[in-house]
Design a protein around this motif. Structure first.
Motif, mmCIF file in Angstrom:
data_model
loop_
_atom_site.group_PDB
_atom_site.id
_atom_site.type_symbol
_atom_site.label_atom_id
_atom_site.label_comp_id
_atom_site.label_asym_id
_atom_site.label_seq_id
_atom_site.Cartn_x
_atom_site.Cartn_y
_atom_site.Cartn_z
ATOM 1 N N GLY A 1 13.892 7.778 1.115
ATOM 2 C CA GLY A 1 14.949 6.798 1.351
ATOM 3 C C GLY A 1 15.054 5.834 0.184
ATOM 4 O O GLY A 1 14.324 5.959 -0.810
ATOM 5 N N ALA A 2 15.957 4.864 0.300
ATOM 6 C CA ALA A 2 16.205 3.913 -0.792
ATOM 7 C C ALA A 2 15.014 2.978 -1.012
ATOM 8 O O ALA A 2 14.795 2.489 -2.118
ATOM 9 C CB ALA A 2 17.447 3.098 -0.459
ATOM 10 N N HIS A 3 14.257 2.743 0.062
ATOM 11 C CA HIS A 3 13.152 1.773 -0.047
ATOM 12 C C HIS A 3 11.800 2.448 -0.218
ATOM 13 O O HIS A 3 10.772 1.806 -0.140
ATOM 14 C CB HIS A 3 13.123 0.875 1.188
ATOM 15 C CG HIS A 3 14.418 0.156 1.402
ATOM 16 N ND1 HIS A 3 14.839 -0.843 0.558
ATOM 17 C CD2 HIS A 3 15.406 0.345 2.322
ATOM 18 C CE1 HIS A 3 16.033 -1.266 0.972
ATOM 19 N NE2 HIS A 3 16.403 -0.552 2.031
ATOM 20 N N GLY A 4 11.774 3.741 -0.431
ATOM 21 C CA GLY A 4 10.519 4.448 -0.632
ATOM 22 C C GLY A 4 10.520 5.763 0.114
ATOM 23 O O GLY A 4 11.554 6.241 0.558
ATOM 24 N N VAL A 5 9.311 6.311 0.247
ATOM 25 C CA VAL A 5 9.183 7.613 0.912
ATOM 26 C C VAL A 5 8.393 7.413 2.201
ATOM 27 O O VAL A 5 7.343 6.780 2.210
ATOM 28 C CB VAL A 5 8.450 8.624 -0.013
ATOM 29 C CG1 VAL A 5 8.435 10.005 0.617
ATOM 30 C CG2 VAL A 5 9.097 8.669 -1.390
ATOM 31 N N LYS A 6 8.933 7.952 3.273
ATOM 32 C CA LYS A 6 8.318 7.772 4.588
ATOM 33 C C LYS A 6 7.601 9.068 4.972
ATOM 34 O O LYS A 6 8.220 10.129 5.007
ATOM 35 C CB LYS A 6 9.406 7.449 5.608
ATOM 36 C CG LYS A 6 8.949 6.570 6.741
ATOM 37 C CD LYS A 6 10.052 6.422 7.772
ATOM 38 C CE LYS A 6 11.041 5.341 7.398
ATOM 39 N NZ LYS A 6 12.110 5.225 8.410
ATOM 40 N N LEU A 7 6.293 8.954 5.219
ATOM 41 C CA LEU A 7 5.528 10.132 5.627
ATOM 42 C C LEU A 7 5.134 9.964 7.081
ATOM 43 O O LEU A 7 4.734 8.872 7.488
ATOM 44 C CB LEU A 7 4.244 10.262 4.806
ATOM 45 C CG LEU A 7 4.316 10.046 3.296
ATOM 46 C CD1 LEU A 7 2.923 10.112 2.694
ATOM 47 C CD2 LEU A 7 5.198 11.120 2.679
ATOM 48 N N THR A 8 5.217 11.034 7.838
ATOM 49 C CA THR A 8 4.764 10.971 9.228
ATOM 50 C C THR A 8 3.641 11.993 9.375
ATOM 51 O O THR A 8 3.845 13.183 9.112
ATOM 52 C CB THR A 8 5.913 11.303 10.186
ATOM 53 O OG1 THR A 8 7.020 10.472 9.854
ATOM 54 C CG2 THR A 8 5.524 11.040 11.620
ATOM 55 N N VAL A 9 2.457 11.473 9.759
ATOM 56 C CA VAL A 9 1.306 12.387 9.893
ATOM 57 C C VAL A 9 0.581 12.116 11.203
ATOM 58 O O VAL A 9 0.759 11.062 11.819
ATOM 59 C CB VAL A 9 0.296 12.227 8.714
ATOM 60 C CG1 VAL A 9 0.901 12.651 7.405
ATOM 61 C CG2 VAL A 9 -0.230 10.810 8.640
ATOM 62 N N ASP A 10 -0.260 13.064 11.590
ATOM 63 C CA ASP A 10 -1.038 12.897 12.806
ATOM 64 C C ASP A 10 -2.015 11.741 12.608
ATOM 65 O O ASP A 10 -2.544 11.532 11.514
ATOM 66 C CB ASP A 10 -1.810 14.194 13.058
ATOM 67 C CG ASP A 10 -2.305 14.245 14.471
ATOM 68 O OD1 ASP A 10 -1.557 14.724 15.329
ATOM 69 O OD2 ASP A 10 -3.429 13.750 14.717
ATOM 70 N N ILE A 11 -2.254 10.983 13.708
ATOM 71 C CA ILE A 11 -3.091 9.783 13.589
ATOM 72 C C ILE A 11 -4.523 10.130 13.135
ATOM 73 O O ILE A 11 -5.194 9.337 12.475
ATOM 74 C CB ILE A 11 -3.074 8.992 14.922
ATOM 75 C CG1 ILE A 11 -3.461 7.532 14.680
ATOM 76 C CG2 ILE A 11 -3.961 9.606 15.997
ATOM 77 C CD1 ILE A 11 -2.982 6.576 15.728
ATOM 78 N N THR A 12 -4.979 11.343 13.431
ATOM 79 C CA THR A 12 -6.349 11.742 13.058
ATOM 80 C C THR A 12 -6.468 11.945 11.541
ATOM 81 O O THR A 12 -7.567 11.943 10.992
ATOM 82 C CB THR A 12 -6.737 13.047 13.771
ATOM 83 O OG1 THR A 12 -5.715 13.995 13.505
ATOM 84 C CG2 THR A 12 -6.885 12.824 15.269
#
Lengths: 310, 267
Positions: free
Chosen positions: A258-269
């Motif tokens: 996105g414009a404000h950076g890169v968003k990563l979604t990962v498992d909490i573990t």
């Protein structure tokens, strides 16, 4: 402490005498609104919210079950003297101005008219209608009428506020003011029971939510109970190398630029491992947020998303 | 104080109610139209036909006054029915009844406002009576308080009936019911012809239930065509007026009982 409002096995059926039709508006509904909390009342159109609120206010009588408001029967003047109520689509006398309408409500609330002037001015100031106090309400915009409705609900410093769509017709600034008002009223120890179509607002201000659908209670609980963690975290970084991106994807994660950076979604573990690798790869971690299910997701899951709103 | 607040607010609403204003203007127009033959009789009166013309003028005055008096009954019923129904229709009743106001207080406030409106009507009617009698060359000799209290007792009944019916039926139907009551009352009066066509027990039952508004007519003590006063004792006045207000009170109490159980939804 006794609950501010209590529904126990309440059933309400609307009957059309001449056609012999029956519509069950509420079926065996039970819930409580604890004193001092902000409780949301949600459900799609026709779920029974307005019927429940009308029963709570003593406008309708249930066919079965028991209802108590501040320890009294609904409609009892001892209860009503401690309740502030904003109906859905607040109706008003077009020939009155804001000051006269509030004076009328002060008289109905048993407030001495001689001392009500200061209170009226304070309420009008609170809802930003002071400048329009002599303008006929018939000339008000919808938002102004709604703000006036909120002002009349606050007459008499009510212990329990029942607000049916309080932000309806308000602009974003007006909605924020109502949210702030709700927060300040909660801080002052008031109990607030509100229904709203804007679920993001409910999430921000409410302690608890009650969800009804087709006249039945489908879920009730605190926001923490309702919005369970998803088991995933969202990491916002300033940049991400292609190698790192493929590694994140290999963990069944997701990447969104996105414009404000890169968003990563990962498992909490994998949270710690991911952060360490990002730092090692010279990425600047801006934020790390556990992902919770939204109220909207929960609502749509419970009511099937065919109701057209809360 | 709460009843008074509701009454004054409703009264303020009456003064701006388009339906009531239109009805009032129509009434006024009819009265002016009815006055024109009277003024014509006056204009053609000569020494030769003075007695005949005087009788015509006075009968015209009597017709206008009984028309106004009768219309007042329907005006009272209409005002009472719309006072309650308008709150239900607009939804303002919810904001009012959310306040520490009992349902009977709400109805009492509405009723009081109708009686305030009808008092204004009666005062106007009284002024018109004196004006017309003066134009007819007569003087009304009756005490003004009697000419105020008698119509007020009648209007109290019709207003209470209007409120009673509107607590459980649509405004138009409620108004129709009041009209039916008024017609039946007239048809079942002891001197009316319908009584003979009904079974005696039906006649007795209806006569007992319907209001005896004929009893509350000013005609009992005042005949405007000859501007005479019939001798009526003060005890008779008190008993008659007490009957009227008692009937109205019973209707109002029934309305309060009915209103207590009705749902207060926006219609």
């Amino acid at each position: 402490m006794s609950p501010a409002a209590e529904f126990r096995n309440v059933t309400k059926v609307y009957r059309r005498r001449f056609l012999g039709q029956e519509v069950a508006a509420l079926t065996d509904v039970s819930f409580e609104v604890q004193a001092g909390e902000v409780c949301a009342f949600l459900g799609p159109n026709g779920a029974g919210k307005t019927t429940s609120i009308s029963i709570l206010m003593g406008f309708l009588y249930p066919d079965a079950g028991e209802v108590r408001v501040l320890g009294y029967e609904p409609g009892d003047v001892r209860a009503k003297s401690q309740i502030g109520f904003l109906p859905e689509n607040f109706a008003f006398y077009k020939y009155l101005n804001a000051e006269k309408l509030l004076r009328f409500h002060c008289a109905l609330a048993g407030r001495d008219n001689g001392n009500s002037g200061e209170l009226i001015l304070e309420l009008l100031r609170k809802v930003r209608l002071e400048e329009y106090k002599t303008l006929k309400i018939g000339k008000y915009s919808r938002g102004m009428v709604q703000r006036l409705g909120i002002a009349q609900a606050l007459i008499g410093d009510p212990k329990l506020l029942i607000l049916d769509e309080p932000t309806s017709g308000l602009d974003p600034a007006g909605r924020k003011e109502v949210r702030d008002l709700i927060v300040s009223l909660r801080a002052a120890g008031n109990t607030i029971f509100l229904s709203s179509h804007i679920l993001s607002e409910i999430e921000q201000v409410c302690d608890r939510a009650i969800i009804v659908d087709r006249g039945k209670l489908v879920r009730a609980g605190t926001m923490e109970e309702l919005l369970t963690p998803s088991g995933r975290v969202e990491i916002l970084v300033n940049q991400l190398s292609p190698e790192m991106e493929s590694e994140v994807m290999a963990w069944s994660g997701a990447v969104e630029r996105g414009a404000h950076g890169v968003k990563l979604t990962v498992d909490i573990t994998r949270k710690r491992e991911a952060i360490e690798k990002l730092w090692a790869a010279n990425c600047d971690v801006i934020s790390l947020t556990p992902i919770r299910g939204s109220l909207e997701e929960l609502f749509l899951n419970l009511v099937g998303g065919d109701g057209g709103g809360a | 104080m709460k009843i008074w607040a509701i009454a004054t607010n409703t009264f303020a609403g009456f003064l701006r109610d388009r339906l009531l204003i239109v009805v009032f203007i129509i009434l006024l127009g009819i009265v002016l139209l009815l006055m024109s033959p009277m003024l014509a009789y006056k204009a053609v009166t000569t020494a030769a036909n003075a007695a005949q013309m005087q009788a015509l003028v006075l009968s015209e005055v009597a017709a206008i006054m009984s028309f106004l008096s009768g219309c007042g009954s329907f005006f009272a019923a209409l005002a009472a029915a719309t006072a309650v129904a308008a709150e239900m229709k607009s939804g303002t009743i919810q904001a009012v009844m959310a306040r520490p106001v009992k349902r009977w207080q709400f109805l009492a406030g509405k009723y009081l406002s109708v009686m305030m409106l009808m008092l204004c009507y009666v005062v106007l009617m009284l002024g018109m009576s004196y004006l017309l009698a003066w134009m007819g060359g007569e003087r009304i000799q009756s005490a003004p308080w009697l000419l105020i209290l008698y119509p007020m007792a009648r209007y109290a009944i019709y207003a209470a009936l209007g409120i009673l019916f509107v607590t459980f039926m649509h405004t138009a139907v409620a108004f129709g019911m009041v009209f039916l009551v008024a017609v039946l009352t007239t048809l079942l009066a002891p001197t009316a012809p319908l009584g003979g066509h009904l079974a005696p027990w039906v006649h007795t039952a209806l006569y007992s239930v319907l209001p005896s508004t004929g009893l509350l007519s000013e005609d009992r003590f005042l005949s405007i065509t000859s501007a005479n006063l019939h001798p009526v004792s003060w005890l008779d006045h008190v008993a008659t007026l007490a009957y009227g207000f008692d009937y109205a009170l019973v209707c109002l109490l029934l309305a309060m009982w009915s209103f207590h159980y009705r749902t207060l939804r926006r219609e």
